[in-house]
Design a protein around this motif. Structure first.
Motif, PDB file in Angstrom:
ATOM      1  N   THR A  23     -20.096  66.279 125.723  1.00 13.20           N
ATOM      2  CA  THR A  23     -21.111  65.424 125.101  1.00 13.20           C
ATOM      3  C   THR A  23     -22.457  66.153 125.019  1.00 13.20           C
ATOM      4  O   THR A  23     -23.146  66.097 123.996  1.00 13.20           O
ATOM      5  N   LEU A  24     -22.813  66.844 126.093  1.00 16.22           N
ATOM      6  CA  LEU A  24     -24.066  67.609 126.114  1.00 16.22           C
ATOM      7  C   LEU A  24     -24.059  68.664 125.010  1.00 16.22           C
ATOM      8  O   LEU A  24     -25.047  68.814 124.276  1.00 16.22           O
ATOM      9  N   LEU A  25     -22.953  69.366 124.852  1.00 15.71           N
ATOM     10  CA  LEU A  25     -22.875  70.393 123.820  1.00 15.71           C
ATOM     11  C   LEU A  25     -23.004  69.774 122.425  1.00 15.71           C
ATOM     12  O   LEU A  25     -23.722  70.311 121.573  1.00 15.71           O
ATOM     13  N   GLU A  26     -22.355  68.635 122.197  1.00 20.02           N
ATOM     14  CA  GLU A  26     -22.505  67.962 120.900  1.00 20.02           C
ATOM     15  C   GLU A  26     -23.958  67.601 120.636  1.00 20.02           C
ATOM     16  O   GLU A  26     -24.448  67.752 119.518  1.00 20.02           O
ATOM     17  N   ILE A  58     -26.640  69.093 121.879  1.00 20.54           N
ATOM     18  CA  ILE A  58     -27.369  70.338 121.607  1.00 20.54           C
ATOM     19  C   ILE A  58     -27.158  70.741 120.146  1.00 20.54           C
ATOM     20  O   ILE A  58     -28.102  71.086 119.436  1.00 20.54           O
ATOM     21  N   PHE A  59     -25.909  70.679 119.685  1.00 18.41           N
ATOM     22  CA  PHE A  59     -25.613  71.022 118.294  1.00 18.41           C
ATOM     23  C   PHE A  59     -26.333  70.082 117.332  1.00 18.41           C
ATOM     24  O   PHE A  59     -26.801  70.509 116.275  1.00 18.41           O
ATOM     25  N   ASP A  60     -26.432  68.801 117.688  1.00 12.58           N
ATOM     26  CA  ASP A  60     -27.154  67.845 116.840  1.00 12.58           C
ATOM     27  C   ASP A  60     -28.623  68.236 116.710  1.00 12.58           C
ATOM     28  O   ASP A  60     -29.230  68.047 115.659  1.00 12.58           O
ATOM     29  N   GLN A  61     -29.204  68.782 117.783  1.00 15.18           N
ATOM     30  CA  GLN A  61     -30.617  69.146 117.798  1.00 15.18           C
ATOM     31  C   GLN A  61     -30.889  70.498 117.128  1.00 15.18           C
ATOM     32  O   GLN A  61     -31.846  70.622 116.373  1.00 15.18           O
ATOM     33  N   VAL A  62     -30.075  71.496 117.449  1.00 10.17           N
ATOM     34  CA  VAL A  62     -30.381  72.859 116.990  1.00 10.17           C
ATOM     35  C   VAL A  62     -29.348  73.431 116.035  1.00 10.17           C
ATOM     36  O   VAL A  62     -29.534  74.533 115.513  1.00 10.17           O
ATOM     37  N   GLY A  63     -28.258  72.720 115.819  1.00 11.93           N
ATOM     38  CA  GLY A  63     -27.191  73.226 114.967  1.00 11.93           C
ATOM     39  C   GLY A  63     -26.249  74.125 115.745  1.00 11.93           C
ATOM     40  O   GLY A  63     -26.548  74.552 116.858  1.00 11.93           O
ATOM     41  N   ARG A  64     -25.117  74.381 115.152  1.00  9.53           N
ATOM     42  CA  ARG A  64     -24.141  75.287 115.771  1.00  9.53           C
ATOM     43  C   ARG A  64     -24.602  76.729 115.581  1.00  9.53           C
ATOM     44  O   ARG A  64     -25.083  77.084 114.514  1.00  9.53           O
ATOM     45  N   TRP A  80     -13.937  77.134 125.180  1.00  6.09           N
ATOM     46  CA  TRP A  80     -14.971  77.208 124.159  1.00  6.09           C
ATOM     47  C   TRP A  80     -16.236  76.474 124.589  1.00  6.09           C
ATOM     48  O   TRP A  80     -17.345  77.000 124.431  1.00  6.09           O
ATOM     49  N   VAL A  81     -16.108  75.281 125.152  1.00  8.82           N
ATOM     50  CA  VAL A  81     -17.271  74.515 125.617  1.00  8.82           C
ATOM     51  C   VAL A  81     -18.030  75.304 126.689  1.00  8.82           C
ATOM     52  O   VAL A  81     -19.254  75.406 126.661  1.00  8.82           O
ATOM     53  N   GLY A  82     -17.281  75.891 127.616  1.00  6.32           N
ATOM     54  CA  GLY A  82     -17.930  76.669 128.677  1.00  6.32           C
ATOM     55  C   GLY A  82     -18.729  77.840 128.141  1.00  6.32           C
ATOM     56  O   GLY A  82     -19.868  78.070 128.544  1.00  6.32           O
ATOM     57  N   TRP A  83     -18.128  78.597 127.207  1.00 12.12           N
ATOM     58  CA  TRP A  83     -18.851  79.753 126.658  1.00 12.12           C
ATOM     59  C   TRP A  83     -20.064  79.324 125.850  1.00 12.12           C
ATOM     60  O   TRP A  83     -21.124  79.932 125.932  1.00 12.12           O
ATOM     61  N   ARG A  84     -19.935  78.266 125.052  1.00 13.05           N
ATOM     62  CA  ARG A  84     -21.077  77.840 124.242  1.00 13.05           C
ATOM     63  C   ARG A  84     -22.207  77.323 125.136  1.00 13.05           C
ATOM     64  O   ARG A  84     -23.375  77.598 124.870  1.00 13.05           O
ATOM     65  N   LEU A  85     -21.891  76.565 126.178  1.00  9.29           N
ATOM     66  CA  LEU A  85     -22.948  76.097 127.079  1.00  9.29           C
ATOM     67  C   LEU A  85     -23.566  77.262 127.842  1.00  9.29           C
ATOM     68  O   LEU A  85     -24.783  77.302 128.034  1.00  9.29           O
ATOM     69  N   LEU A  86     -22.743  78.208 128.269  1.00  6.70           N
ATOM     70  CA  LEU A  86     -23.281  79.372 128.966  1.00  6.70           C
ATOM     71  C   LEU A  86     -24.217  80.153 128.045  1.00  6.70           C
ATOM     72  O   LEU A  86     -25.226  80.692 128.477  1.00  6.70           O
ATOM     73  N   GLU A  87     -23.893  80.167 126.769  1.00  4.02           N
ATOM     74  CA  GLU A  87     -24.743  80.834 125.771  1.00  4.02           C
ATOM     75  C   GLU A  87     -26.055  80.083 125.556  1.00  4.02           C
ATOM     76  O   GLU A  87     -27.107  80.698 125.426  1.00  4.02           O
ATOM     77  N   MET A  88     -26.016  78.754 125.527  1.00  9.42           N
ATOM     78  CA  MET A  88     -27.150  77.972 125.031  1.00  9.42           C
ATOM     79  C   MET A  88     -28.037  77.333 126.098  1.00  9.42           C
ATOM     80  O   MET A  88     -29.209  77.072 125.820  1.00  9.42           O
ATOM     81  N   LEU A  89     -27.502  77.071 127.289  1.00 11.47           N
ATOM     82  CA  LEU A  89     -28.319  76.405 128.303  1.00 11.47           C
ATOM     83  C   LEU A  89     -29.334  77.366 128.914  1.00 11.47           C
ATOM     84  O   LEU A  89     -29.013  78.535 129.159  1.00 11.47           O
TER      85      LEU A  89
END
Length: 186
Positions: free
Chosen positions: A125-128, A130-136, A149-158
């Motif tokens: 939900t947090l990743l969704e 983030i994507f809503d705010q800044v885009g993918r 995939w969720v883990g890598w994207r959050l590790l990239e963006m948080l």
């Protein structure tokens, strides 16, 4: 031996990073990678600086594959790289040019695709959001249901200390990686 580009930043699998290349050791490295079709390693700097004397790399890093290149307004080489495989640095050596090379152990993903567990649903939900705010991010094609995939994207963006991001590269189990991310935001 894998040529390394030590930085004050961490590249995670699937992430895109822009680089400006101006030191001759890295210009030579890019040329070699272009001729061989191989990538290079990006590791967080454990000791030293990005410019000048060879830096000591952190234990874990990610292979960077060149997707695009060009020059910026001041004529410097620019690269767009994407993170591919993770690795552990086993030993390093330094070429006469100052380029650090490493003997590495390639790390697999265990498993390569895993369903997001109920205890990690908050992270999806947090990743969704983030994507809503800044885009993918560019090329971030994946599923919110995929724990890897969720883990890598959050590790990239948080936002987090780069040392923590680098340490999490060494976590093979995607659910343990998500547990670490839950601790971070908790």
């Amino acid at each position: 031996m894998l040529p390394l580009f030590p930085l004050q930043a961490v590249l995670v699998p699937g992430a895109v990073m822009g680089l400006r290349v101006f030191e001759s050791r890295y210009l030579d490295m890019v040329g070699e990678c272009g001729r061989s079709g191989h990538g290079f390693g990006i590791c967080l700097i454990a000791e030293g600086d990005e410019v000048g004397a060879p830096a000591v790399p952190a234990e874990f890093g990610t292979e960077a594959v060149i997707e695009d290149f060009g020059t910026d307004d001041d004529g410097l080489l620019t690269l767009r790289v994407r993170g591919e495989r993770r690795f552990r640095v086993l030993a390093t050596s330094v070429r006469d040019s100052g380029l650090v090379e490493a003997r590495v152990e390639w790390l697999g993903e265990v498993p390569s695709v895993a369903r997001l567990r109920p205890e990690h649903a908050l992270l999806g939900t947090l990743l969704e959001r983030i994507f809503d705010q800044v885009g993918r991010p560019p090329g971030a094609d994946g599923s919110i249901e995929d724990a890897v995939w969720v883990g890598w994207r959050l590790l990239e963006m948080l936002p987090m200390p780069e040392e923590r991001r680098a340490a999490m590269l060494g976590v093979d189990d995607p659910h343990k990686r998500l547990d670490g991310l839950l601790e971070l935001i908790g």
